[in-house]
Write an enzyme that holds these catalytic residues in place. Structure first.
Site, PDB file in Angstrom:
ATOM      1  N   ARG A 135       0.822  -1.222   0.000  1.00  0.00           N
ATOM      2  CA  ARG A 135       0.000   0.000   0.000  1.00  0.00           C
ATOM      3  C   ARG A 135       0.851   1.266   0.000  1.00  0.00           C
ATOM      4  NH1 ARG A 135      -3.286  -3.817   2.821  1.00  0.00           N
ATOM      5  NH2 ARG A 135      -2.199  -3.365   4.776  1.00  0.00           N
ATOM      6  N   GLU A 186       5.347  -9.942  14.879  1.00  0.00           N
ATOM      7  CA  GLU A 186       4.808 -10.387  16.158  1.00  0.00           C
ATOM      8  C   GLU A 186       5.248 -11.827  16.412  1.00  0.00           C
ATOM      9  OE1 GLU A 186       0.514 -10.345  18.500  1.00  0.00           O
ATOM     10  OE2 GLU A 186       0.570 -10.325  16.320  1.00  0.00           O
TER      11      GLU A 186
END
Lengths: 274, 193
Positions: free
Chosen positions: A163, A200
């Protein structure tokens, strides 16, 4: 109303509509995250089981159409564009000459759709595709960045896949800079340099073409959103390894609770909506 | 149709655009002369010229939607040109993506790869029936993904005015069912960097 679905409703001030938070499966979600704005004084108004406003995000079993009355960020009290990294400024406020809220920010914020539980439960996904359907808001987004960077002698705009490729090129074109895509492994066809970074769970790798930038160039890094700051940090390291000076990181959206700003440390971060 | 045969014969910008594209042999697999447009993006003038040529062509065609494929095998390159063109002609930009990337409700269309099939998705509600659309990509080869994009847009009731690519072969037109295809430059076949 689904069981276990309760709503707290805050009235931010007399002349503002309600902010809506909803609780689902014991987790508080915010339909609009405005708590970090120092201009709000929140009053607890009521607790109720009924649907109070059209802005309440629906439960995850419903995938909504692009309906502007639902699931949009509430463009309420002006969301200050924020800059950090300059130790002479208070933490959240932009520099003095942009202290007044730019009137374009509200329209940008309200054009962003929030999709709950995507890509997995508990995540409120900030969908910028709806911003791209609003020609004025998209143009305003690019204009705000271009106004900020056009006189800063920036010769490189680096955009992070995917993006970042939407916002980076228009900015690069307008300020006369090159556009350099920062990509996932094995997508760039030529010789690359790579930088590993933490997710993560696990790690990922970011790549840039060798020779795309020269030592001494001044760069801007662009992405749609900053969360933990992991990908932005990797992009900074990649560029600095080859002698480029990263002037600033620029994102449309910040998720302040994920502390990306802190992870970037002294590197300035400019966002439109947080 | 090539730009050079359609009003831009001798336009020096086309040469600059062609020269700015790097050829990388044997990527992603042996035998392919990969047309690398990242070098075009490093050349501000050539990049701007690319966008300008498309904008000049499409700004008066009443186009309200620019759609770009972000699903061409390994690439997200359709993103790079589409938004700038959309901004300049005042159109919406609609990304067409691989499955499970778009967060909202989607419609999807299958298309054929050399081996197997893949799917292209678009958000429901992104476009309205009757809108006039342009599909942009950086490269057209077989035209498979472009034709899937056209089908997706037409299923939502849009009228696809044209497909446009920076690099391509006229063969890409064959699968577009008569939809016009506008190409800036041919692929380069020899290494130039």
């Amino acid at each position: 109303m689904q069981p276990g679905f309760s709503i707290l409703c805050f009235q931010a001030s007399a002349d503002l509509p309600f902010l809506v938070f909803y609780q689902r499966k014991g987790v508080m979600h915010a339909a609009a995250s405005l708590l970090n704005s120092s201009n709000l004084s929140l009053r607890f108004a009521s607790q109720t089981q009924t649907r109070l406003s059209p802005w309440i995000a629906a439960p995850s079993s419903v995938r909504l159409p692009l309906n502007r009355s639902q699931n949009y960020r509430i463009a309420l009290p002006p969301l200050h564009s924020t800059v950090s990294g300059d130790s002479t400024q208070p933490q959240q406020m932009a520099s003095a000459d942009v202290k007044a809220q730019d009137p374009r920010i509200a329209g940008i914020s309200s054009a962003i759709r929030v999709i709950p539980d995507f890509p997995k439960p508990g995540i409120m996904f900030q969908d910028i595709t709806t911003l791209l359907l609003d020609t004025k808001a998209f143009r305003d987004t690019i204009d705000l960045f271009v106004e900020r960077y056009k006189d800063k002698n920036i010769s490189v705009v680096a955009g992070i896949e995917a993006r970042g490729f939407i916002f980076g090129p228009p900015i690069a074109l307008a300020i006369g800079a090159k556009f350099v895509p920062m990509r996932k492994p094995k997508k760039l066809p030529g010789e690359v340099i790579s930088e590993e970074y933490s997710l993560e769970y696990g790690k990922d790798v970011m790549e840039m073409h060798v020779g795309a930038v020269q030592a001494g160039e001044r760069a801007l890094i662009v992405d749609d959103l900053v969360a933990t700051g992991g990908t932005l940090s990797a992009a900074i390291r990649l560029l600095e390894r080859v002698g480029v000076h990263v002037v600033e990181c620029a994102c449309v959206i910040e998720l302040p609770e994920l502390k990306g700003r802190e992870r970037l440390g002294e590197k300035p971060l400019f966002v439109l909506v947080s | 149709m090539f730009a050079a045969e359609n009003g831009l014969r001798g336009d020096p910008r086309l040469q600059g655009i062609s020269k700015a594209i790097r050829v990388v042999p044997d990527f992603p697999i042996p035998g392919i002369m990969f047309q690398d447009i990242t070098t075009l993006l490093l050349d501000h003038k050539a990049f701007k010229d690319t966008v300008d040529i498309f904008v000049d062509r499409y700004r008066d065609m009443g186009i309200s939607v620019v759609a770009a494929n972000v699903n061409v095998g390994i690439e997200a390159r359709g993103f790079v040109f589409g938004p700038s063109i959309a901004l300049a002609i005042g159109a919406k930009f609609v990304p067409l993506r691989k499955p499970n990337k778009l967060p909202g409700e989607v419609i999807s269309e299958a298309y054929v790869l050399e081996y197997g099939t893949d799917r292209l998705e678009m958000h429901v509600g992104a476009i309205e029936p009757g809108e006039r659309a342009l599909v942009i990509d950086d490269l057209v080869a077989t035209g498979g993904t472009l034709s899937a994009a056209v089908r997706l847009l037409e299923r939502m009731g849009a009228e696809v005015v044209e497909c446009a690519c920076v690099v391509g072969l006229p063969e890409g037109q064959r699968r577009l069912d008569g939809k016009p295809l506008y190409i800036l430059v041919e692929p380069r076949l020899s290494v130039n960097y």
